[in-house]
Design a protein around this motif. Structure first.
Motif, PDB file in Angstrom:
ATOM      1  N   SER A 100      12.477  33.007  63.925  1.00 20.45           N
ATOM      2  CA  SER A 100      12.864  32.820  65.445  1.00 20.45           C
ATOM      3  C   SER A 100      12.273  33.789  66.256  1.00 20.45           C
ATOM      4  N   ARG A 101      11.659  35.084  65.669  1.00 19.49           N
ATOM      5  CA  ARG A 101      11.075  35.827  66.397  1.00 19.49           C
ATOM      6  C   ARG A 101       9.574  35.877  66.734  1.00 19.49           C
ATOM      7  N   PRO A 102       9.166  36.624  67.550  1.00 15.53           N
ATOM      8  CA  PRO A 102       7.748  36.339  67.917  1.00 15.53           C
ATOM      9  C   PRO A 102       6.739  36.881  66.914  1.00 15.53           C
ATOM     10  N   SER A 103       7.049  37.635  65.944  1.00 15.43           N
ATOM     11  CA  SER A 103       5.927  37.754  64.929  1.00 15.43           C
ATOM     12  C   SER A 103       6.737  38.591  63.712  1.00 15.43           C
ATOM     13  N   ALA A 104       5.955  38.706  62.716  1.00 19.47           N
ATOM     14  CA  ALA A 104       6.732  39.193  61.232  1.00 19.47           C
ATOM     15  C   ALA A 104       7.496  40.671  61.448  1.00 19.47           C
ATOM     16  N   GLY A 105       8.555  40.885  60.908  1.00 18.81           N
ATOM     17  CA  GLY A 105       9.132  42.118  60.658  1.00 18.81           C
ATOM     18  C   GLY A 105      10.021  42.456  61.759  1.00 18.81           C
ATOM     19  N   GLN A 106      10.441  41.729  62.756  1.00 18.54           N
ATOM     20  CA  GLN A 106      10.841  41.979  63.873  1.00 18.54           C
ATOM     21  C   GLN A 106      12.445  42.095  63.718  1.00 18.54           C
ATOM     22  N   GLY A 107      13.203  41.404  62.587  1.00 21.67           N
ATOM     23  CA  GLY A 107      14.508  41.661  62.223  1.00 21.67           C
ATOM     24  C   GLY A 107      14.975  43.222  62.040  1.00 21.67           C
ATOM     25  N   SER A 108      15.528  43.255  61.000  1.00 20.24           N
ATOM     26  CA  SER A 108      16.053  44.483  60.494  1.00 20.24           C
ATOM     27  C   SER A 108      14.686  45.343  59.619  1.00 20.24           C
ATOM     28  N   ASN A 109      13.667  44.465  59.478  1.00 25.35           N
ATOM     29  CA  ASN A 109      12.635  45.393  58.712  1.00 25.35           C
ATOM     30  C   ASN A 109      12.209  46.526  59.908  1.00 25.35           C
ATOM     31  N   LYS A 110      11.967  46.114  61.268  1.00 26.28           N
ATOM     32  CA  LYS A 110      11.310  47.274  62.008  1.00 26.28           C
ATOM     33  C   LYS A 110      12.447  48.414  62.247  1.00 26.28           C
ATOM     34  N   ALA A 111      13.605  48.280  61.685  1.00 24.45           N
ATOM     35  CA  ALA A 111      14.633  49.299  62.090  1.00 24.45           C
ATOM     36  C   ALA A 111      14.410  50.498  60.816  1.00 24.45           C
ATOM     37  N   ALA A 112      14.027  49.979  59.656  1.00 28.68           N
ATOM     38  CA  ALA A 112      13.945  50.728  58.444  1.00 28.68           C
ATOM     39  C   ALA A 112      13.317  51.912  58.675  1.00 28.68           C
ATOM     40  N   ILE A 113      13.560  52.910  57.953  1.00 31.32           N
ATOM     41  CA  ILE A 113      12.992  54.319  57.914  1.00 31.32           C
ATOM     42  C   ILE A 113      11.830  54.491  56.963  1.00 31.32           C
ATOM     43  N   GLY A 114      11.829  53.619  56.004  1.00 31.05           N
ATOM     44  CA  GLY A 114      10.837  53.708  54.917  1.00 31.05           C
ATOM     45  C   GLY A 114      10.986  54.278  53.647  1.00 31.05           C
ATOM     46  N   GLY A 115      12.220  54.547  53.565  1.00 31.22           N
ATOM     47  CA  GLY A 115      12.640  55.109  52.183  1.00 31.22           C
ATOM     48  C   GLY A 115      12.509  54.123  50.940  1.00 31.22           C
ATOM     49  N   ILE A 116      11.977  54.552  49.890  1.00 31.72           N
ATOM     50  CA  ILE A 116      11.647  53.638  48.701  1.00 31.72           C
ATOM     51  C   ILE A 116      12.003  54.499  47.295  1.00 31.72           C
ATOM     52  N   ARG A 117      12.996  53.866  46.885  1.00 31.02           N
ATOM     53  CA  ARG A 117      13.488  54.653  45.498  1.00 31.02           C
ATOM     54  C   ARG A 117      14.029  53.617  44.557  1.00 31.02           C
ATOM     55  N   ALA A 118      13.541  54.115  43.272  1.00 26.29           N
ATOM     56  CA  ALA A 118      14.066  53.431  42.080  1.00 26.29           C
ATOM     57  C   ALA A 118      15.364  53.857  41.578  1.00 26.29           C
ATOM     58  N   THR A 119      15.746  54.974  42.024  1.00 22.25           N
ATOM     59  CA  THR A 119      16.901  55.592  41.364  1.00 22.25           C
ATOM     60  C   THR A 119      18.373  54.959  41.885  1.00 22.25           C
ATOM     61  N   HIS A 120      18.541  53.806  41.537  1.00 21.38           N
ATOM     62  CA  HIS A 120      19.996  53.305  41.921  1.00 21.38           C
ATOM     63  C   HIS A 120      20.879  53.348  40.402  1.00 21.38           C
ATOM     64  N   SER A 121      21.849  52.507  40.462  1.00 21.72           N
ATOM     65  CA  SER A 121      22.723  52.681  39.299  1.00 21.72           C
ATOM     66  C   SER A 121      23.154  51.524  38.597  1.00 21.72           C
TER      67      SER A 121
END
Ligand SMILES: Cc1cc2nc3c(=O)[nH]c(=O)nc-3n(C[C@H](O)[C@H](O)[C@H](O)COP(=O)(O)OP(=O)(O)OC[C@H]3O[C@@H](n4cnc5c(N)ncnc54)[C@H](O)[C@@H]3O)c2cc1C
Length: 384
Positions: free
Chosen positions: A35-56
């Protein structure tokens, strides 16, 4: 006449866009509607970019390990710079409480073969010399985790999905799901009808109303989180620093130095800010700035340039919801990513492609068991 696709994805966000790429790579004819005008305009653009696999838990660990592989090799394979940095994650412990939580977690994480260890104070300071040494007990460090630009990585998935034949339509809101004889036939938007054998709900914080269109009660709640970015300064900090000490105002906070020099940081408000209000404020800044400067005094003269809010699509237990609907054949949920949609998206996109192609591995079955829409939601993810 309306066109027929193999799969329609609702949402061109952190999940929908890499999913479109993986489906297109697997030869599946996909349409993405947003529904938004381009890709990534929902929560994606609010993310700060952290990427980890160290979950539980095995589901998120496996998906994110795969995401890291995809992001690490992206530039070499496809040529786009997505600003991937392998700086690691460092969870700090200044009190026995956090030391115990982190060491208990380590006992769960190590058997999965994750590259993560507890470092005592002096060893920890060798990795992060700018941490405040006063009262520091130590912390866990996982050198293979990192960060990437949410904007550039999403755009890379979008461009290559299109190159491989996926179609994207923006400014178009899905208003109903077309079903017949207990299976999906397609979707209706505010602009037209589209047909497909598979419809994938990747609508993030807005997933629940879309699931209710096929009679599913899916517990995803929008939860507003706050973030900010400073001016750029010379590089001095590699890992993402995470402080899980809860205080009034924030359950935790985390920060890192971006490849281009800015410090990017984020808090988990406490109490939670439920709802869709993403009007930015700077009310959280005095509280988090004080906390950050205490942990890393060197930050004290760096000026904040911008603040923003965005939505976590939260689930009751902190785990994503991924799986086929039992009520309506062909309706697939890939929602409830909480604070980890960016890091889950690439690995999850590949898993969804295998679901659509009916080509699941043993490990996929285990992941889908954990993330099932029909689970009890009784557990609690240890580091949401
Ligand atoms: C401040 C902040 C910091 C964060 N930091 C990180 C981080 O460091 N690492 C990380 O992994 N994650 C992080 N996250 C979480 C991450 O942003 C989310 O988990 C992720 O973006 C969710 O992805 P998604 O694809 O499910 O939703 P989105 O990216 O929001 O995509 C959903 C899309 O669906 C569309 N849509 C919804 N309803 C409809 C409809 N009816 N018709 C058509 N389109 C529709 C929306 O327009 C939207 O574009 C952070 C989030 C916030 C708020």
């Amino acid at each position: 006449m309306a066109k027929h696709y193999d799969a329609i994805i609702i949402g061109a966000g952190s999940v929908g866009t890499p999913t479109a790429f993986s489906l297109a790579e697997a030869g599946v004819k996909a349409l993405v509607l947003d529904s938004r005008p381009s890709a990534g305009q929902g929560s994606n653009k609010a993310a700060i970019g952290g990427i980890r696999a160290t979950h539980s838990d095995p589901a998120k660990i496996r998906l994110c390990l795969r995401s890291i592989e995809i992001l690490t090799t992206w530039k070499e394979k496809y040529g786009d710079d997505i600003e991937w940095q392998k700086g690691g994650y460092a969870f700090v412990a200044y009190r026995e409480r956090e030391e115990k939580i982190l060491k208990d977690l380590l006992a769960i994480q190590k058997p999965f073969g994750l590259n993560i260890d507890w470092l005592d104070r002096d060893d920890f300071l060798e990795v992060i010399p700018d941490l405040n040494p006063n009262g520091l007990i130590g912390g866990t460090f996982s050198p293979d985790d990192g960060n990437a630009s949410p904007l550039l990585s999403l755009h890379a998935f979008y461009a290559h999905a299109k190159r491989l034949g996926a179609e994207f339509r923006f400014n178009e809101t899905v208003t109903s799901i077309d079903t017949a004889g207990g299976r999906v036939r397609g979707v209706k938007t505010d602009q037209g009808d589209y047909y497909a054998d598979v419809v994938i709900n990747a609508a993030g914080a807005w997933a629940t109303p879309l699931a209710s269109l096929v009679g599913m009660d899916v517990p995803v709640q929008p939860d507003s989180h706050e973030a900010a970015i400073t001016e750029a300064v010379a590089p001095f900090l590699k890992p993402m620093i995470v402080d899980i000490r809860p205080v009034t105002g924030s359950a935790n906070y985390y920060f890192y130095q971006h490849a281009t020099g800015q410090i990017v940081f984020c808090i988990t408000p406490s109490p939670s800010l439920w709802g869709e209000d993403i009007r930015e404020t700077s009310e959280f800044l005095p509280m988090v700035a004080r906390r950050m400067v205490k942990v890393m005094p060197r930050l004290k003269n760096i000026r904040v340039r911008r603040t923003w809010r965005g939505l976590y699509p939260m689930t009751p237990d902190g785990f994503p919801i991924v799986g086929w609907s039992r009520q309506v054949e062909g309706y697939l949920l890939a929602v409830g990513m909480c604070g980890q949609g960016l890091m889950l998206g690439p690995g999850l996109g590949e898993l969804i492609a295998r679901m659509v192609k009916k080509d699941l591995t043993e490990s996929d079955h285990e992941i889908l068991g954990i993330l099932s829409p029909y689970r009890q939601f009784a557990g609690q993810e240890k580091l949401k």
